[in-house]
Enzyme design. Structure first.
Site, PDB file in Angstrom:
ATOM      1  N   GLY A  15       1.290  -1.063  -0.325  1.00 56.21           N
ATOM      2  CA  GLY A  15       0.256  -0.307   0.181  1.00 56.21           C
ATOM      3  C   GLY A  15       0.478   0.998   0.195  1.00 56.21           C
ATOM      4  N   ARG A  25      13.519  10.123  -2.252  1.00 59.44           N
ATOM      5  CA  ARG A  25      14.378  11.596  -2.725  1.00 59.44           C
ATOM      6  C   ARG A  25      15.316  11.214  -2.047  1.00 59.44           C
ATOM      7  NH1 ARG A  25      14.286  16.107  -0.125  1.00 59.44           N
ATOM      8  NH2 ARG A  25      15.451  18.133  -1.188  1.00 59.44           N
ATOM      9  N   VAL A  27      17.393   8.715   0.133  1.00 59.75           N
ATOM     10  CA  VAL A  27      17.437   7.451  -1.291  1.00 59.75           C
ATOM     11  C   VAL A  27      18.956   7.562  -2.126  1.00 59.75           C
ATOM     12  CG1 VAL A  27      17.838   4.857  -2.181  1.00 59.75           C
ATOM     13  CG2 VAL A  27      16.178   6.077  -0.041  1.00 59.75           C
ATOM     14  N   ARG A  29      18.955  11.133  -3.827  1.00 60.88           N
ATOM     15  CA  ARG A  29      20.641  12.189  -3.604  1.00 60.88           C
ATOM     16  C   ARG A  29      21.506  11.819  -2.508  1.00 60.88           C
ATOM     17  NH1 ARG A  29      17.206  17.742  -4.164  1.00 60.88           N
ATOM     18  NH2 ARG A  29      16.303  17.678  -5.976  1.00 60.88           N
ATOM     19  N   ARG A  76       1.098  -5.276  -5.287  1.00 65.52           N
ATOM     20  CA  ARG A  76       1.487  -6.135  -4.433  1.00 65.52           C
ATOM     21  C   ARG A  76       1.905  -7.691  -5.332  1.00 65.52           C
ATOM     22  NH1 ARG A  76      -0.372  -5.136   0.396  1.00 65.52           N
ATOM     23  NH2 ARG A  76      -2.057  -3.740  -0.007  1.00 65.52           N
ATOM     24  N   GLY A 106       5.519  -2.050   3.793  1.00 73.57           N
ATOM     25  CA  GLY A 106       5.119  -2.700   4.706  1.00 73.57           C
ATOM     26  C   GLY A 106       5.792  -4.435   5.147  1.00 73.57           C
ATOM     27  N   ASP A 107       5.217  -5.225   6.358  1.00 75.17           N
ATOM     28  CA  ASP A 107       5.549  -6.387   6.725  1.00 75.17           C
ATOM     29  C   ASP A 107       6.434  -7.492   5.872  1.00 75.17           C
ATOM     30  OD1 ASP A 107       2.906  -6.796   6.557  1.00 75.17           O
ATOM     31  OD2 ASP A 107       3.249  -7.660   8.645  1.00 75.17           O
ATOM     32  N   GLY A 108       4.785  -6.622   4.177  1.00 74.29           N
ATOM     33  CA  GLY A 108       4.931  -8.327   3.437  1.00 74.29           C
ATOM     34  C   GLY A 108       5.908  -7.688   2.710  1.00 74.29           C
ATOM     35  N   THR A 129       4.341   2.444   5.854  1.00 70.89           N
ATOM     36  CA  THR A 129       3.168   1.896   6.081  1.00 70.89           C
ATOM     37  C   THR A 129       1.926   2.438   6.842  1.00 70.89           C
ATOM     38  OG1 THR A 129       1.591  -0.523   6.658  1.00 70.89           O
ATOM     39  CG2 THR A 129       3.132   0.596   7.935  1.00 70.89           C
ATOM     40  N   ASP A 131      -0.749   2.281   8.757  1.00 68.74           N
ATOM     41  CA  ASP A 131      -1.267   0.912   9.252  1.00 68.74           C
ATOM     42  C   ASP A 131      -0.581   1.224  10.452  1.00 68.74           C
ATOM     43  OD1 ASP A 131      -3.030   0.486   7.419  1.00 68.74           O
ATOM     44  OD2 ASP A 131      -1.783  -1.257   6.617  1.00 68.74           O
ATOM     45  N   ASP A 133       1.938  -0.842  12.308  1.00 68.29           N
ATOM     46  CA  ASP A 133       2.022  -2.173  12.602  1.00 68.29           C
ATOM     47  C   ASP A 133       2.927  -2.674  12.946  1.00 68.29           C
ATOM     48  OD1 ASP A 133       1.735  -2.327   9.627  1.00 68.29           O
ATOM     49  OD2 ASP A 133       0.127  -3.727   9.922  1.00 68.29           O
ATOM     50  N   ARG A 158     -18.134  15.145  12.986  1.00 67.74           N
ATOM     51  CA  ARG A 158     -19.006  16.034  14.141  1.00 67.74           C
ATOM     52  C   ARG A 158     -19.542  16.256  13.965  1.00 67.74           C
ATOM     53  NH1 ARG A 158     -18.036  14.607  19.770  1.00 67.74           N
ATOM     54  NH2 ARG A 158     -15.946  14.053  19.252  1.00 67.74           N
ATOM     55  N   ARG A 175      -6.405  -1.840   7.997  1.00 67.21           N
ATOM     56  CA  ARG A 175      -5.717  -2.956   8.550  1.00 67.21           C
ATOM     57  C   ARG A 175      -6.773  -4.298   9.374  1.00 67.21           C
ATOM     58  NH1 ARG A 175      -0.815  -6.017   5.300  1.00 67.21           N
ATOM     59  NH2 ARG A 175       0.205  -4.916   7.350  1.00 67.21           N
TER      60      ARG A 175
END
Length: 328
Positions: A15, A25, A27, A29, A76, A106-108, A129, A131, A133, A158, A175
């Protein structure tokens, strides 16, 4: 002897998250400043397997730090979960002269990085990510922007909820993790917060809480619901039937992934991107960059993936204390 790095590849996977462009950027430069070549890999691991690889110069990352999403694109890739796809990816890296690679995701995405490292490509992961997580780090690229986007949207809901004296269920992303919901619950002063880590699925307690607060003059009721629980529309129908109070569900969805990143996401992502290049230049591999106790640091990917993460018990206590004392 540490492997000498001459060419670094960079990709974004899974994601998208605000701040990924800042990391790209940094990385590009930082690597160029160290006399290295940089290759951008488009569309994540799928783009690697398709050899969608381009040379990158400093000017290619001009005017991107303020943009959401990722200029490299992301996707993915089921093929890269298999040993054959991973082997093909490592061979393509060698074909294009890529000695080290920075994977932002992320972890994947880390599992893919783990595989490339095992196959001889020095690899560093960055936590990209919304998330929050990833257990080894207190910060992930994109979370700060996503939670601010959600917070601003909930403030708006609200206003209209108060005007109509409604109950509003607002579903936020994350997630299976409840960090966006927890932070928004506190930041927005929600009356109830439903987290996958804490929710007992006792809907009657929600109903009782709504009725009790209405008796004491509360003109609205905000429920922040985490994506990991979901089903907000059907929940709204059941609550309206049980309370007699008009109830609406709002699912914020992918708007939380977009938008210009906050200062924190720009600065932290930039720092992490630069650190990833430093680690590769030191000959390190199979590492993930994280942030803990006010410091940027790196962890072994195997250890990082094995770590468990839960919501802060104290933050959850604060959340409940601030939400449920309306009549006191």
């Amino acid at each position: 002897m540490a492997k000498e790095i001459k060419t670094i590849g960079v990709l974004t996977s899974g994601g998208d998250a605000p701040g990924m462009n800042a990391a790209i950027r940094a990385v590009v430069r930082t690597a160029i400043a160290r006399g290295l070549k940089v290759k951008g890999i488009k569309k994540g691991y799928q783009g690697l397997l398709n050899e969608e690889i381009v040379d990158m110069e400093a000017k290619d990352v001009s005017d991107i730090i303020q943009r959401g999403g990722t200029i490299l694109g992301t996707a993915r890739c089921l093929e890269f979960k298999e040993a054959e796809g991973q082997k093909k990816g490592a061979e393509i890296c060698r074909k294009h002269g890529i000695d080290g690679i920075v994977v932002i995701g992320g972890d994947g995405s880390y599992r893919g990085a783990q595989a490339l490292s095992r196959l001889g490509i020095n690899t560093i992961g960055l936590p990209g990510t919304i998330d929050l997580d990833i257990a080894c780090t207190e910060y992930t690229i994109g979370f700060d922007t996503a939670v601010n986007t959600a917070m601003e949207a909930i403030d708006k809901v609200r206003d209209t909820s108060t005007s109509h004296e409604r109950c509003s269920i607002i579903e936020v992303m994350g997630r299976g993790a409840g960090y966006i919901a927890l932070w928004c619950g506190i930041a927005n002063g929600a009356e109830d917060i439903l987290l996958p880590e804490k929710y007992d699925y006792d809907e009657q307690k929600l109903v009782n809480n709504i009725i009790e607060k209405r008796k004491h003059g509360k003109k609205h009721h905000i429920i922040v619901n985490a994506e990991g629980i979901g089903h907000s529309a059907s929940m709204a129908k059941r609550i309206e039937a049980a309370t007699g109070i008009e109830t609406r569900a709002t699912i914020l969805g992918h708007m939380q992934r977009g938008g210009s990143p906050t200062a924190k996401d720009r600065v932290y992502a930039s720092t992490m991107g630069a650190l990833a290049v430093d680690l590769l230049c030191e000959g390190k591999t199979n590492r993930v960059v994280g942030y803990r106790h006010g410091e940027f640091m790196d962890f072994d990917i195997n250890e990082a993936l094995a770590m468990q993460k839960d919501v802060s018990p104290y933050m959850w206590e604060v959340c409940n204390s601030l939400s449920h004392n309306y009549r006191k």
